[in-house]
Design a protein around this motif. Structure first.
Motif, PDB file in Angstrom:
ATOM      1  N   GLY A  16      -2.278 -11.180   0.962  1.00  0.00           N
ATOM      2  CA  GLY A  16      -1.254 -10.702   0.040  1.00  0.00           C
ATOM      3  C   GLY A  16      -1.231  -9.196  -0.020  1.00  0.00           C
ATOM      4  N   LEU A  17      -0.457  -8.674  -0.952  1.00  0.00           N
ATOM      5  CA  LEU A  17      -0.357  -7.228  -1.164  1.00  0.00           C
ATOM      6  C   LEU A  17      -1.145  -6.863  -2.401  1.00  0.00           C
ATOM      7  N   GLN A  18      -2.207  -6.080  -2.217  1.00  0.00           N
ATOM      8  CA  GLN A  18      -3.113  -5.721  -3.308  1.00  0.00           C
ATOM      9  C   GLN A  18      -2.639  -4.402  -3.920  1.00  0.00           C
ATOM     10  N   LEU A  19      -1.994  -4.497  -5.071  1.00  0.00           N
ATOM     11  CA  LEU A  19      -1.391  -3.332  -5.722  1.00  0.00           C
ATOM     12  C   LEU A  19      -2.032  -2.995  -7.054  1.00  0.00           C
ATOM     13  N   GLN A  39       9.743  -1.448   1.980  1.00  0.00           N
ATOM     14  CA  GLN A  39       9.756  -2.901   2.081  1.00  0.00           C
ATOM     15  C   GLN A  39       9.056  -3.545   0.891  1.00  0.00           C
ATOM     16  N   VAL A  40       7.908  -2.994   0.494  1.00  0.00           N
ATOM     17  CA  VAL A  40       7.163  -3.537  -0.640  1.00  0.00           C
ATOM     18  C   VAL A  40       8.008  -3.471  -1.912  1.00  0.00           C
ATOM     19  N   GLY A  41       8.691  -2.354  -2.128  1.00  0.00           N
ATOM     20  CA  GLY A  41       9.519  -2.228  -3.314  1.00  0.00           C
ATOM     21  C   GLY A  41      10.617  -3.278  -3.364  1.00  0.00           C
ATOM     22  N   ARG A  42      11.238  -3.541  -2.227  1.00  0.00           N
ATOM     23  CA  ARG A  42      12.284  -4.565  -2.189  1.00  0.00           C
ATOM     24  C   ARG A  42      11.698  -5.959  -2.407  1.00  0.00           C
ATOM     25  N   LEU A  43      10.507  -6.192  -1.871  1.00  0.00           N
ATOM     26  CA  LEU A  43       9.849  -7.482  -2.089  1.00  0.00           C
ATOM     27  C   LEU A  43       9.511  -7.696  -3.561  1.00  0.00           C
ATOM     28  N   ARG A  64      13.073 -11.530  -9.198  1.00  0.00           N
ATOM     29  CA  ARG A  64      14.283 -12.350  -9.313  1.00  0.00           C
ATOM     30  C   ARG A  64      14.021 -13.786  -8.842  1.00  0.00           C
ATOM     31  N   GLU A  65      12.762 -14.081  -8.518  1.00  0.00           N
ATOM     32  CA  GLU A  65      12.315 -15.409  -8.087  1.00  0.00           C
ATOM     33  C   GLU A  65      12.997 -15.865  -6.802  1.00  0.00           C
ATOM     34  N   ASP A  66      13.030 -14.970  -5.843  1.00  0.00           N
ATOM     35  CA  ASP A  66      13.520 -15.290  -4.509  1.00  0.00           C
ATOM     36  C   ASP A  66      12.423 -16.053  -3.770  1.00  0.00           C
ATOM     37  N   GLY A  67      12.691 -17.279  -3.407  1.00  0.00           N
ATOM     38  CA  GLY A  67      11.671 -18.137  -2.810  1.00  0.00           C
ATOM     39  C   GLY A  67      11.228 -17.719  -1.423  1.00  0.00           C
ATOM     40  N   ALA A  68      11.975 -16.824  -0.787  1.00  0.00           N
ATOM     41  CA  ALA A  68      11.611 -16.406   0.571  1.00  0.00           C
ATOM     42  C   ALA A  68      10.581 -15.295   0.593  1.00  0.00           C
ATOM     43  N   VAL A  69      10.247 -14.751  -0.571  1.00  0.00           N
ATOM     44  CA  VAL A  69       9.386 -13.572  -0.618  1.00  0.00           C
ATOM     45  C   VAL A  69       7.980 -13.876  -0.127  1.00  0.00           C
ATOM     46  N   ARG A  70       7.444 -15.028  -0.475  1.00  0.00           N
ATOM     47  CA  ARG A  70       6.029 -15.313  -0.168  1.00  0.00           C
ATOM     48  C   ARG A  70       5.740 -15.213   1.322  1.00  0.00           C
ATOM     49  N   SER A  71       6.599 -15.751   2.138  1.00  0.00           N
ATOM     50  CA  SER A  71       6.352 -15.693   3.579  1.00  0.00           C
ATOM     51  C   SER A  71       6.512 -14.275   4.109  1.00  0.00           C
ATOM     52  N   GLN A  72       7.423 -13.497   3.540  1.00  0.00           N
ATOM     53  CA  GLN A  72       7.603 -12.110   3.958  1.00  0.00           C
ATOM     54  C   GLN A  72       6.382 -11.264   3.591  1.00  0.00           C
ATOM     55  N   VAL A  73       5.811 -11.540   2.413  1.00  0.00           N
ATOM     56  CA  VAL A  73       4.597 -10.847   1.987  1.00  0.00           C
ATOM     57  C   VAL A  73       3.457 -11.152   2.955  1.00  0.00           C
ATOM     58  N   ALA A  74       3.298 -12.421   3.310  1.00  0.00           N
ATOM     59  CA  ALA A  74       2.222 -12.809   4.216  1.00  0.00           C
ATOM     60  C   ALA A  74       2.389 -12.156   5.586  1.00  0.00           C
ATOM     61  N   THR A  75       3.627 -12.068   6.055  1.00  0.00           N
ATOM     62  CA  THR A  75       3.875 -11.435   7.353  1.00  0.00           C
ATOM     63  C   THR A  75       3.500  -9.961   7.333  1.00  0.00           C
ATOM     64  N   LEU A  76       3.922  -9.255   6.278  1.00  0.00           N
ATOM     65  CA  LEU A  76       3.599  -7.832   6.171  1.00  0.00           C
ATOM     66  C   LEU A  76       2.095  -7.627   6.042  1.00  0.00           C
ATOM     67  N   ALA A  77       1.442  -8.409   5.181  1.00  0.00           N
ATOM     68  CA  ALA A  77      -0.006  -8.269   5.001  1.00  0.00           C
ATOM     69  C   ALA A  77      -0.752  -8.531   6.301  1.00  0.00           C
ATOM     70  N   GLY A  78      -0.246  -9.474   7.098  1.00  0.00           N
ATOM     71  CA  GLY A  78      -0.928  -9.807   8.341  1.00  0.00           C
ATOM     72  C   GLY A  78      -0.908  -8.694   9.374  1.00  0.00           C
TER      73      GLY A  78
END
Length: 433
Positions: free
Chosen positions: A41-44, A391-395, A401-415
């Motif tokens: 994940g993104l550790q903020l 990208q993080v700010g947009r995520l 806004r509870e966009d269900g696609a965010v979780r996979s995008q977060v995982a991709t960026l973190a990876g």
């Protein structure tokens, strides 16, 4: 449900886990589960960072076996010749890094450092002026649930409602009215640099000690992107983790005239034996922080925070003080129809980890949190820059806004930016700083 590790490779920082797997597979599973959580994940969280493999090595060393009550050359246990050397190295490096006459590297945490500073300068019942907790003050700045609020008479100063900035005229007026024994400057969620010269002037005018709680900005000070409180404060308390990127622990800096009082306040008044593995790890971190590479890192941390702040404003968040000078951002989420806890929960569900924070909330019940607090230190250690912050700010906005696609995008960026990469790619990772 138990977490049982069945196949454990070496950890990302190089330690072989076979011994732990054999002795305690359940805890080995917890450990690797946490590695996966941090990497996925993104550790903020503004108070967290990724320490280097060198710091981790010192933390996991046989120095953890040594009991060393007291100070170098005056221990209460035998066999301290080498840990004495380690502590002297840590002290000398801290003094050089921050331009201080004296350093005590034994406090176990930032709160322990503040406790020792109070013990050295104050007596129970003394009046202390510090930032009010609803405006961003720390628990050790007078919370009734903390020793500070029970032992001392705290008066709280705050920020201007229109600007969110510290109201120095209010600080001065309160100091003149209450004549505190000490004034504390420092906060856990104020994203601007304190005016240490203004605090010093007020302290001198009212005969107060000035204590700088620099737990958050001290790493930026080391990197040359934040003002140094050492020339102004009687005592500076700090942590060695956060932006400084060292082990979890505390640090006290002061003038030579207060050195003996500070030492006695740390040991034997508030602590017992020093954690010598942690002291050695602090020494490693101080050496790392004295390098040009760390200065580059600190500048990138601030640049990343400013970029992220701009994007969050565009996503509808109302930023405290309108932006940031540091690594941290405090944002009001009520304009999105949320409170801090709800916002944190939505972000956590998307793999974005941060904190709630107190912001002035007139008319709201005690304990209401309308803000979130986030920082860029850890993501910067991983190698992320301004493009990733956009990208993080947009995520973050999409997750709120509870966009269900965010979780996979977060995982991709973190990876793309592992905290401890397997290779020696200098672009990314705590293992390479």
């Amino acid at each position: 449900m138990s977490l049982i590790a069945t196949s454990l490779p070496k950890t990302p920082w190089g330690t072989d886990l076979d011994a732990l797997r054999r002795a305690d597979p359940e805890l080995a599973g917890v450990l690797l589960g946490e590695v996966e959580r941090q990497s996925g994940g993104l550790q903020l969280i503004a108070a967290e960072n990724f320490i280097s493999r060198a710091v981790l090595t010192a933390l996991g060393s046989p120095l953890a076996n040594k009991y060393a009550e007291g100070y170098p050359g005056a221990r209460h246990h035998g066999g301290c010749e080498l840990v004495d050397l380690a502590e002297r190295i840590a002290v000398d490096r801290a003094k050089a890094l921050f331009g201080a006459e004296y350093a005590n590297v034994q406090p176990h945490s930032g709160s322990s450092a503040v406790l020792a500073a109070y013990a050295a300068l104050l007596r129970p019942g003394d009046t202390v002026l510090a930032m009010a907790l609803p405006h961003g003050g720390h628990l050790t700045h007078g919370s009734p649930a903390n020793f500070s609020g029970r032992w001392f008479d705290f008066v709280g100063y705050g920020v201007d409602r229109s600007t969110g900035l510290i109201d120095y005229e209010q600080v001065r007026a309160l100091a003149l009215a209450h004549r505190p024994k000490a004034i504390v400057c420092g906060s856990i969620s104020y994203p601007r640099h304190p005016d240490y010269a203004a605090f010093r002037e007020i302290a001198d005018e009212t005969g107060a000690y000035l204590i700088a709680d620099a737990a958050h900005p001290i790493g930026l000070v080391a990197g040359g992107v934040a003002p140094n409180p050492v020339p102004y404060a009687d005592v500076v308390c700090a942590t060695t983790h956060k932006v400084l990127r060292g082990p979890r622990g505390g640090l006290i800096l002061c003038g030579a005239g207060l050195a003996e009082r500070i030492d006695r306040a740390v040991f034997p008044f508030t602590q017992g034996g020093a954690q010598m593995h942690t002291v050695a790890a602090k020494a490693v971190a101080f050496a790392e922080a004295a390098t040009p590479g760390f200065a580059t890192y600190a500048h990138q941390v601030v640049s990343n925070a400013r970029t992220l702040a701009e994007v969050l404003t565009g996503e509808g968040l109302d930023l405290a003080t309108g932006g940031t000078d540091t690594h941290l951002i405090s944002a009001d989420v009520t304009g999105l129809g949320l409170d801090g806890r709800t916002a944190r929960g939505r972000l956590a569900a998307a793999g974005i980890v941060l904190d709630t924070c107190a912001l002035p909330s007139p008319g709201r019940p005690a304990g209401y949190l309308k803000g979130i607090r986030l920082g860029t230190a850890a993501l910067t250690t991983q190698g992320m820059g301004e493009a990733e912050m956009e990208q993080v700010g947009r995520l973050i906005g999409a997750a709120l806004r509870e966009d269900g696609a965010v979780r996979s995008q977060v995982a991709t960026l973190a990876g793309i930016f592992p905290p401890y990469p397997a290779s020696d790619d200098p672009r990314t990772g705590a293992g390479n700083h």
